[in-house]
Write a protein that holds these residues in place. Structure first.
Motif, PDB file in Angstrom:
ATOM      1  N   TYR A  24       0.699  -1.171   0.038  1.00 13.03           N
ATOM      2  CA  TYR A  24       0.092   0.012  -0.029  1.00 13.03           C
ATOM      3  C   TYR A  24       0.987   1.059   0.105  1.00 13.03           C
ATOM      4  CZ  TYR A  24      -3.498  -3.314   1.884  1.00 13.03           C
ATOM      5  OH  TYR A  24      -4.278  -4.379   1.984  1.00 13.03           O
ATOM      6  N   ARG A  25       0.289   2.369  -0.339  1.00  9.88           N
ATOM      7  CA  ARG A  25       1.034   3.730  -0.209  1.00  9.88           C
ATOM      8  C   ARG A  25       0.237   4.740   0.126  1.00  9.88           C
ATOM      9  NH1 ARG A  25       2.538   4.831  -6.667  1.00  9.88           N
ATOM     10  NH2 ARG A  25       0.846   5.478  -7.214  1.00  9.88           N
ATOM     11  N   GLN A  26       0.725   5.733   0.995  1.00 16.90           N
ATOM     12  CA  GLN A  26      -0.005   6.770   1.530  1.00 16.90           C
ATOM     13  C   GLN A  26       0.733   8.095   0.928  1.00 16.90           C
ATOM     14  OE1 GLN A  26      -0.706   6.925   5.793  1.00 16.90           O
ATOM     15  NE2 GLN A  26      -2.603   8.230   5.225  1.00 16.90           N
ATOM     16  N   ALA A  27       0.314   8.530  -0.070  1.00 16.83           N
ATOM     17  CA  ALA A  27       0.903  10.002  -0.630  1.00 16.83           C
ATOM     18  C   ALA A  27       0.872  10.982   0.452  1.00 16.83           C
ATOM     19  CB  ALA A  27       0.433  10.271  -1.888  1.00 16.83           C
ATOM     20  N   PRO A  28       1.819  11.913   0.429  1.00 13.38           N
ATOM     21  CA  PRO A  28       1.927  13.204   1.023  1.00 13.38           C
ATOM     22  C   PRO A  28       0.327  13.990   0.993  1.00 13.38           C
ATOM     23  CG  PRO A  28       3.390  13.411  -0.547  1.00 13.38           C
ATOM     24  CD  PRO A  28       3.079  12.134  -0.683  1.00 13.38           C
ATOM     25  N   GLY A  29       0.194  14.664   2.133  1.00 10.03           N
ATOM     26  CA  GLY A  29      -1.147  15.499   1.856  1.00 10.03           C
ATOM     27  C   GLY A  29      -2.065  15.171   3.102  1.00 10.03           C
ATOM     28  N   LYS A  30      -2.737  16.147   3.278  1.00 12.05           N
ATOM     29  CA  LYS A  30      -3.745  15.798   4.266  1.00 12.05           C
ATOM     30  C   LYS A  30      -4.885  14.866   4.049  1.00 12.05           C
ATOM     31  CE  LYS A  30      -6.198  20.051   3.181  1.00 12.05           C
ATOM     32  NZ  LYS A  30      -6.683  21.489   3.607  1.00 12.05           N
ATOM     33  N   GLN A  31      -5.369  14.121   4.902  1.00 11.01           N
ATOM     34  CA  GLN A  31      -6.464  13.004   4.637  1.00 11.01           C
ATOM     35  C   GLN A  31      -6.394  12.045   3.438  1.00 11.01           C
ATOM     36  OE1 GLN A  31      -8.582  12.842   6.940  1.00 11.01           O
ATOM     37  NE2 GLN A  31      -7.828  14.628   8.074  1.00 11.01           N
ATOM     38  N   ARG A  32      -4.765  11.736   3.290  1.00  7.40           N
ATOM     39  CA  ARG A  32      -4.825  10.921   1.907  1.00  7.40           C
ATOM     40  C   ARG A  32      -4.805   9.510   2.245  1.00  7.40           C
ATOM     41  NH1 ARG A  32      -2.280  12.221  -2.875  1.00  7.40           N
ATOM     42  NH2 ARG A  32      -2.429  14.678  -3.219  1.00  7.40           N
ATOM     43  N   GLU A  33      -5.766   8.590   1.909  1.00  2.00           N
ATOM     44  CA  GLU A  33      -5.958   7.091   2.091  1.00  2.00           C
ATOM     45  C   GLU A  33      -4.650   6.535   1.805  1.00  2.00           C
ATOM     46  OE1 GLU A  33     -10.869   7.079   2.029  1.00  2.00           O
ATOM     47  OE2 GLU A  33      -9.498   5.779   0.830  1.00  2.00           O
ATOM     48  N   ARG A  34      -4.600   5.288   2.265  1.00  2.00           N
ATOM     49  CA  ARG A  34      -3.594   4.359   1.998  1.00  2.00           C
ATOM     50  C   ARG A  34      -4.165   3.456   0.670  1.00  2.00           C
ATOM     51  NH1 ARG A  34      -2.189   2.823   7.762  1.00  2.00           N
ATOM     52  NH2 ARG A  34      -0.371   3.836   8.128  1.00  2.00           N
ATOM     53  N   GLU A  35      -3.547   3.531  -0.440  1.00  5.00           N
ATOM     54  CA  GLU A  35      -3.870   2.950  -1.512  1.00  5.00           C
ATOM     55  C   GLU A  35      -3.072   1.408  -1.978  1.00  5.00           C
ATOM     56  OE1 GLU A  35      -2.427   4.811  -5.014  1.00  5.00           O
ATOM     57  OE2 GLU A  35      -3.640   3.671  -6.369  1.00  5.00           O
ATOM     58  N   LEU A  36      -3.797   0.533  -1.912  1.00  7.64           N
ATOM     59  CA  LEU A  36      -3.319  -0.728  -2.384  1.00  7.64           C
ATOM     60  C   LEU A  36      -2.713  -0.645  -4.008  1.00  7.64           C
ATOM     61  CD1 LEU A  36      -2.567  -3.647  -1.547  1.00  7.64           C
ATOM     62  CD2 LEU A  36      -4.946  -4.544  -2.438  1.00  7.64           C
ATOM     63  N   VAL A  37      -1.411  -0.876  -3.913  1.00  9.66           N
ATOM     64  CA  VAL A  37      -1.032  -0.863  -5.342  1.00  9.66           C
ATOM     65  C   VAL A  37      -0.428  -2.141  -5.991  1.00  9.66           C
ATOM     66  CG1 VAL A  37      -0.243   1.495  -5.149  1.00  9.66           C
ATOM     67  CG2 VAL A  37       1.389  -0.214  -4.683  1.00  9.66           C
ATOM     68  N   ALA A  38      -0.429  -3.121  -5.127  1.00  7.14           N
ATOM     69  CA  ALA A  38       0.151  -4.379  -5.641  1.00  7.14           C
ATOM     70  C   ALA A  38      -0.261  -5.525  -4.765  1.00  7.14           C
ATOM     71  CB  ALA A  38       1.754  -4.391  -5.978  1.00  7.14           C
ATOM     72  N   ALA A  39      -0.698  -6.484  -5.129  1.00 11.13           N
ATOM     73  CA  ALA A  39      -1.070  -7.735  -4.186  1.00 11.13           C
ATOM     74  C   ALA A  39      -0.743  -8.970  -4.933  1.00 11.13           C
ATOM     75  CB  ALA A  39      -2.369  -7.721  -3.889  1.00 11.13           C
ATOM     76  N   ILE A  40      -0.274 -10.000  -3.700  1.00  8.53           N
ATOM     77  CA  ILE A  40       0.099 -11.341  -4.525  1.00  8.53           C
ATOM     78  C   ILE A  40      -0.668 -12.321  -3.607  1.00  8.53           C
ATOM     79  CG2 ILE A  40       2.406 -11.130  -3.209  1.00  8.53           C
ATOM     80  CD1 ILE A  40       3.535 -12.927  -5.529  1.00  8.53           C
ATOM     81  N   ASN A  41      -0.896 -13.498  -4.186  1.00  7.09           N
ATOM     82  CA  ASN A  41      -1.460 -14.453  -3.016  1.00  7.09           C
ATOM     83  C   ASN A  41      -0.603 -15.519  -3.107  1.00  7.09           C
ATOM     84  OD1 ASN A  41      -1.434 -16.213  -5.355  1.00  7.09           O
ATOM     85  ND2 ASN A  41      -3.772 -16.498  -5.507  1.00  7.09           N
ATOM     86  N   ASN A  42      -0.899 -16.534  -2.253  1.00  2.00           N
ATOM     87  CA  ASN A  42       0.202 -17.674  -1.786  1.00  2.00           C
ATOM     88  C   ASN A  42       0.844 -18.390  -2.910  1.00  2.00           C
ATOM     89  OD1 ASN A  42       1.736 -18.996   0.595  1.00  2.00           O
ATOM     90  ND2 ASN A  42       0.346 -20.631  -0.389  1.00  2.00           N
ATOM     91  N   SER A  43       0.116 -18.277  -4.056  1.00  2.82           N
ATOM     92  CA  SER A  43       0.569 -19.132  -5.284  1.00  2.82           C
ATOM     93  C   SER A  43       1.260 -18.234  -6.419  1.00  2.82           C
ATOM     94  CB  SER A  43      -0.869 -19.735  -5.953  1.00  2.82           C
ATOM     95  OG  SER A  43      -1.568 -20.703  -5.055  1.00  2.82           O
ATOM     96  N   GLY A  44       1.125 -17.039  -6.017  1.00  2.00           N
ATOM     97  CA  GLY A  44       1.884 -16.092  -6.732  1.00  2.00           C
ATOM     98  C   GLY A  44       1.103 -15.229  -7.811  1.00  2.00           C
ATOM     99  N   TYR A  45      -0.006 -15.559  -7.713  1.00  2.00           N
ATOM    100  CA  TYR A  45      -0.886 -14.590  -8.520  1.00  2.00           C
ATOM    101  C   TYR A  45      -1.127 -13.179  -8.097  1.00  2.00           C
ATOM    102  CZ  TYR A  45      -5.435 -12.947 -10.635  1.00  2.00           C
ATOM    103  OH  TYR A  45      -6.230 -12.393 -11.426  1.00  2.00           O
ATOM    104  N   THR A  46      -0.753 -12.465  -9.202  1.00  7.44           N
ATOM    105  CA  THR A  46      -0.514 -10.895  -8.774  1.00  7.44           C
ATOM    106  C   THR A  46      -1.727 -10.211  -9.505  1.00  7.44           C
ATOM    107  OG1 THR A  46       0.856 -10.609 -10.655  1.00  7.44           O
ATOM    108  CG2 THR A  46       1.884 -11.179  -8.579  1.00  7.44           C
ATOM    109  N   ARG A  47      -1.827  -9.029  -8.725  1.00  2.00           N
ATOM    110  CA  ARG A  47      -3.000  -7.997  -9.269  1.00  2.00           C
ATOM    111  C   ARG A  47      -2.305  -6.539  -8.858  1.00  2.00           C
ATOM    112  NH1 ARG A  47      -8.172  -9.339 -10.041  1.00  2.00           N
ATOM    113  NH2 ARG A  47      -8.307  -7.219 -10.966  1.00  2.00           N
TER     114      ARG A  47
END
Length: 122
Positions: free
Chosen positions: A37-60
């Motif tokens: 996840y990432r949280q950009a600078p600035g007020k009230q910015r939400e954490r954004e999921l940018v990359a994910a991977i499951n146990n088998s290596g499938y990515t999004r």
């Protein structure tokens, strides 16, 4: 008790690369989909999921990083990695790892680590 430890951030120029690492405890990591996840600078910015991977290596990936970032994991070491290439100033943020909630994954989020700062200058 610290259970997620991110590292590898730093300051780079646009076009540069960084590789982030995340050490996770067994209870968080084992057989779970993990994400960055990432949280950009600035007020009230939400954490954004940018990359994910499951146990088998499938990515999004989020559209904003697709083709530039690569997530990977080492199940033997409970580690998650994020290779970031062609960085732009818009990638400047604090980066965190955690179980993946978003991008098609519905894991429960654990307590956040301290994150690792990435600063990209133009």
């Amino acid at each position: 008790q610290v259970q997620l430890v991110e590292s590898g951030g730093g300051a780079v120029q646009a076009g540069g690369s960084l590789k982030l690492s995340c050490a996770a405890s067994e209870s968080i990591f084992s057989r779970n989909a993990m994400g960055w996840y990432r949280q950009a600078p600035g007020k009230q910015r939400e954490r954004e999921l940018v990359a994910a991977i499951n146990n088998s290596g499938y990515t999004r990936y989020a559209d904003s990083v697709k083709g530039r970032f690569t997530i990977s994991r080492d199940n033997a070491k409970n580690m998650v990695y994020l290779q970031m290439n062609s960085l732009t100033p818009e990638d400047t943020a604090v980066y965190y790892c955690n179980r993946a909630y978003g991008l098609g994954f519905l894991m429960s989020i654990s307590a956040w680590g301290q994150g690792t700062q990435v600063i990209v200058s133009s």
